[in-house]
Design a protein around this motif. Structure first.
Motif, short mmCIF file in Angstrom:
data_model
loop_
_atom_site.label_atom_id
_atom_site.label_comp_id
_atom_site.label_asym_id
_atom_site.label_seq_id
_atom_site.Cartn_x
_atom_site.Cartn_y
_atom_site.Cartn_z
N VAL A 1 0.79 -1.37 -0.03
CA VAL A 1 0.22 0.02 0.05
C VAL A 1 0.91 1.78 -0.01
N LYS A 2 2.21 1.32 1.13
CA LYS A 2 2.57 2.79 0.78
C LYS A 2 3.32 2.45 -0.19
N THR A 3 3.63 1.81 -0.85
CA THR A 3 5.11 1.59 -2.27
C THR A 3 3.53 2.43 -2.99
N ASN A 4 2.90 1.49 -3.41
CA ASN A 4 1.76 2.37 -4.17
C ASN A 4 1.34 4.34 -4.38
N ILE A 5 1.46 4.31 -2.64
CA ILE A 5 1.00 5.91 -2.33
C ILE A 5 2.32 6.51 -3.14
N ASP A 6 3.26 5.66 -2.37
CA ASP A 6 4.57 6.63 -2.56
C ASP A 6 4.40 7.07 -4.62
N SER A 7 4.08 5.77 -5.17
CA SER A 7 4.47 6.05 -6.68
C SER A 7 3.80 7.62 -7.01
#
Lengths: 164, 85, 703
Positions: free
Chosen positions: C535-541
């Motif tokens: 989730v965090k990676t997605n939102i970071d992107s």
């Protein structure tokens, strides 16, 4: 007349059983990359450094509006770094939509190499990682190391840890 | 259940008040009222209005009004008058 | 247009409709009497029927027809909204999804369709012929327009005592309908009182009919010959609306005549209200009442009518469906223009004479236009988050049923607009977190009751704008996260020392570490579970950030912060040594040159800067970025005061060459592991500059 025949023969080869490679030099070694993997070759340009990256990633460049990362093949091959000069070029490789620049000492030629002169099985020792080598070819009495571009540009994604 | 048989061939404004009153009474006493249109050839708007209003009221009180033996011709009139069959 | 094109257009449309449909069916389950919802569901099936027919998906067409009928029965009160009806509708939607979206449409089981069809019949059968039902609308299949045929919109309202004169309006309408093909027939019943209070000898109904006929208008008038005098009959030629429009439905009148008169200043709102009340009572035309009341002249009314006609035509032409790829291309091109402009501005700066000034003025004008252009494109790209939220209604319902939980999904701020790219990518992370709330957050009903809570749990999905960002929150009132368990885990994974003092937020942020929540049984953390790192990676992107707040026993809140747009931002260019970087202007408070005395080194906090009475961390960017700088003394250099959320930093830079709009280009993940770099952009001179992300920088510096 014999000479003309030879040329014709060569043209035939080119269109039927030859493969095309872009050849370039690093140190005194000749390397080749399939032309199908080469998007274009550009002169050395200003590279923007990037912090906290792998040593062989030199930075990013502007390729007509696209931001493209650039690696130094010498460093990728764990060789000595060398001052860039007017022969230094960047080969922009395109592997399945991913563009990446490779800095090499100089570009020599586009080679037509007949398939029978390409050895798929590699029993060859060189300074560079075996994974980077696809095959070995002989052209114009020269040994050409054909590179596996995918393996060279496939760089493990760097962790961006949530906390240091 | 109560069945109201309608005898008039042309069932319209002349019968509207009687029809309305009897339907109102039957809806108080019965949970289900069936209107039998066996002999009817025409209805007019007043009748259609009464059936629709009665239908609304019946649904509200969890009762049902059913129509029986409606001829094709009559059906067409009812549809134009806003009933769905 | 080729058949494939039609199919893909249909698929796009169907996807939207089905999402709306599912969320409305869940709503219907919650409030089974709501006629508006029932009507909407009916219309969704109706639309699906129509467009699947055009797309040539006969089996979908036939099936949606059945559902349309079923919903019509619900609408008329014949079929009640029960659990088994809702289940049937959901099962039917599932079948339709399969039939529409599976690669090979024929894959879906015919058998299944038959089973569903017979379930639908079970609901509708039996009563169909005998129970009274009413309808306002009779739909008759439309055929291609015949040449010479005209379309008339006929409105007929009769006086209440018309029966006394022996006239039966029904017969008149019957006559009228026999003159041609009825395109639509609405029976206006709004004046009909309740059965108990009605006068059986009074006329209440009116009609609005669209008729396709070869007859002239005079012939139609003849039908009303006996009633024209005292009744309200209007006949309008609407042929132009029906011609050349293929199979499209007639567009509704988007603007009422009264509204137009108000817009044009002919009427005040108050007068309009009065007129509308009169119209409801007497059924006269608005225009006539207005004239009668002396609020306007007949000419004014005519002007408004012409305007109405014009609007009607305009509305038909105003909406265009555009492939989003085209929109993206447009934005990319605009990006190139912005870069080109920067180049020109730089050149203009170098021209040190009057031509330079003239060029700058001209560029200033172009800049303004480009900016507006960009705003327009951006506004096209902005779409409300509502549909994305709504598609979770069904997900929550189904998951809750499966787990035997009772969960109510509450949606707030569905109208909040986000860049379409963000919307496309936010769905998965949201689903992940909602699933966590369902699986681990909300307790089973018994447990909730025992804890003194409502049986039914609540999940709130909320979106709002704040300070140039969009916030999305997922709030649940479940059991919350056991912070001690998180601490144990963090110690176990050696993120922290066993006796380390650590802030609650910091502990919770460990949940986003890869493997943190998945290494052991998810339930152990009694809250968050699978793959929060993803989730965090997605939102970071998406250049966003995410944080969790939670109280044990009372629930959790996940708060996602996202940028409004992804493509172009205002930025400040800074120079450090020979390198140039970009700082988003939104993060910049101001730039100062500090006094020597304001710089202090505090034990444990490092170098700080006294700024407006508080000490803020001073960041030597050249250290962080590993480059050379011209100045190393802050009082010689410049300090950019930057902030992210509530935290402020002072960033040491050499120089600040200017501000400009930049087009953000993303960097592949392997290029740098610095969280302080969130992307790159191409400057006016063609070089690449990296974008410094303040939020990431703070994180990189250790919170």
């Amino acid at each position: 007349m014999a000479k003309t025949a030879a040329i014709e023969n060569k043209i035939d080869d080119a269109s039927f059983s030859c493969k095309k490679f872009v050849s370039f030099l690093i140190e005194d070694e000749t390397y080749g990359i399939s032309v199908l993997k080469v998007h274009e070759i550009i002169a050395m340009t200003e590279i923007t450094e990037v912090p906290k990256t792998l040593d062989y990633i030199k930075g990013v460049i502007n390729l007509r509006g696209k931001v493209v990362p650039v690696i130094d093949l010498r460093l990728r091959f764990k060789m000595e770094e060398r001052q860039y000069d007017c022969y230094t070029v960047i080969i922009i490789a395109d592997t399945g939509g991913r563009m990446i620049g490779m800095i090499v000492d100089s570009v020599s030629d586009v080679l037509n190499i007949p398939e029978e002169k390409i050895q798929q099985t590699v029993h060859f020792s060189s300074g560079i990682e075996p994974d980077f080598i696809e095959s070995i070819a002989y052209a114009d009495n020269n040994l050409v190391i054909i590179l596996n571009v995918e393996n060279i540009v496939s760089i493990e994604e760097l962790d961006k840890p949530g906390n240091p | 259940m109560k069945i109201i048989k309608i005898k008039e061939e042309t069932f319209g404004i002349k019968h509207a008040r009687d029809f309305y009153n009897s339907l109102k009474d039957e809806l108080i006493d019965n949970d289900e009222v069936v209107l039998d249109f066996a002999g009817v050839k025409r209805i007019d708007l007043s009748i259609a209005q009464i059936i629709i209003a009665a239908g609304r009221s019946a649904r509200k009180n969890k009762k049902t009004i059913k129509l029986k033996s409606v001829s094709e011709n009559l059906k067409y009139q009812m549809i134009i008058g806003g009933l769905k069959l | 247009m080729s058949e494939i094109d039609i199919r893909s257009i249909f698929k796009t449309e169907a996807k939207e409709i089905i999402e709306n449909l599912e969320s409305d069916v869940v709503r219907l389950e919650e409030s089974s009497e709501d006629e508006k919802i029932i009507n909407r569901i009916f219309r969704y099936f109706h639309t699906l029927k129509g467009s699947s027919g055009i797309a040539g998906l006969t089996h979908v067409y036939e099936f949606s027809h059945l559902l349309e009928n079923l919903l019509d029965d619900v609408r008329s009160g014949h079929v009640e909204v029960t659990d088994s009806l809702i289940d049937l509708i959901f099962d039917s939607i599932d079948w339709m999804k399969g039939a529409i979206f599976s690669e090979d449409g024929t894959e879906v089981s015919e058998n299944n369709r038959e089973k569903l069809s017979s379930r639908i019949y079970a609901f509708t059968a039996g009563g169909r012929e005998v129970i009274t039902k009413e309808t306002d609308e009779i739909k008759i299949a439309r055929e291609p327009v015949e040449s010479g045929a005209k379309y008339y919109n006929i409105k007929a309202f009769f006086k209440e005592d018309i029966f006394e004169s022996g006239i039966d309006p029904l017969m008149i309408i019957e006559d009228l309908m026999s003159m041609g093909r009825v395109v639509s027939n609405r029976v206006i019943k709004k004046k009909l009182p309740s059965f108990e209070s009605m006068d059986p000898e009074c006329c209440y109904f009116g009609w609005e009919i669209v008729l396709e006929t070869e007859s002239a208008v005079t012939e139609i008038k003849d039908v009303f010959l006996f009633v024209e005098e005292e009744n309200n009959i209007t006949i309008e030629d609407e042929t132009s609306n029906y011609r050349n429009k293929g199979s499209e439905e007639k567009l509704p009148l988007e603007k009422k005549i009264g509204e137009i008169m108000v817009d044009k200043g002919i009427l005040t709102d108050k007068e309009l209200n009065e007129v509308v009340t009169i119209q409801d009572k007497e059924g006269d035309r608005i225009g006539d009442i207005v004239v009668k009341k002396g609020y306007a002249t007949k000419d004014d009314v005519n002007i408004a009518l012409i305007e109405q006609e014009r609007l009607k035509k305009k509305i038909e032409l105003q909406t265009v469906r555009v492939d989003t790829i085209k929109l993206d291309n447009l934005l990319n091109l605009l990006g190139e223009i912005v870069i080109g402009q920067s180049t020109l501005t730089r050149i203009a700066d170098e021209i040190d004479n009057e031509y330079g000034d003239e060029l700058k003025r001209a560029l200033y004008g172009i800049n303004r236009t480009t900016r507006e252009f960009q705003e327009q494109i951006m506004s096209i790209r902005m779409i409300p988050i509502g549909p994305t939220f709504n598609q979770f209604r069904r997900f929550v319902r189904d998951s809750a049923h499966l787990l035997g939980k009772e969960i109510k999904l509450i949606i707030e701020g569905g109208e909040t607009e986000l860049d379409k790219t963000v919307i496309e990518k936010i769905g998965d992370p949201l689903k992940h977190m909602i699933r966590n709330s369902i699986d681990h957050g909300i307790e089973p009903p018994e447990e909730r009751v025992a804890a003194g809570k409502n049986r039914s749990g609540e999940i709130i999905l909320r979106a709002y704008h704040q300070e140039g960002n969009v916030f999305i929150e997922i709030v649940d009132d479940g059991r919350g996260i056991d912070i001690e368990k998180v601490r144990e885990k963090a110690i176990h994974l050696k993120y922290i020392e066993p006796d380390e003092e650590i802030a609650r937020e910091k502990l919770l942020s460990f949940l986003f570490m890869p493997g943190f929540s998945t290494a052991e049984k998810v339930g152990d953390l009694s809250g968050r579970g699978v793959g929060m790192d993803v989730v965090k990676t997605n939102i970071d992107s998406l250049r966003g950030s995410v944080e969790i707040k939670s109280e044990k026993g009372s629930g959790s809140t996940v708060k996602i912060k996202l940028p409004l747009t992804l493509a172009i931002i205002d930025s400040m260019l800074v120079r450090i040594g020979k390198n140039r970087y970009i700082i988003p202007l939104l993060s910049v408070v101001e730039t100062i040159r500090p006094a020597k005395d304001d710089i202090k080194t505090i034990e444990g906090k490092g170098e700080v800067l006294l700024y407006r009475g508080e000490f803020i961390t001073l960041v030597r960017l050249y250290d962080v970025l590993g480059i050379d700088a011209e100045y190393h003394n802050p009082w010689e250099a410049l300090v950019v005061i930057a902030e992210s959320e509530d935290r402020r930093l002072g960033l040491l830079i050499d120089d600040m060459p200017g501000q400009q709009q930049i087009v953000i280009k993303s960097l592949d993940n392997y290029i740098t592991k610095s969280r302080a770099i969130s992307g790159a952009s191409i400057l006016g001179d063609g070089t690449v500059a990296l974008i410094i992300d303040i939020f990431g920088l703070i994180e990189e510096l250790g919170g």
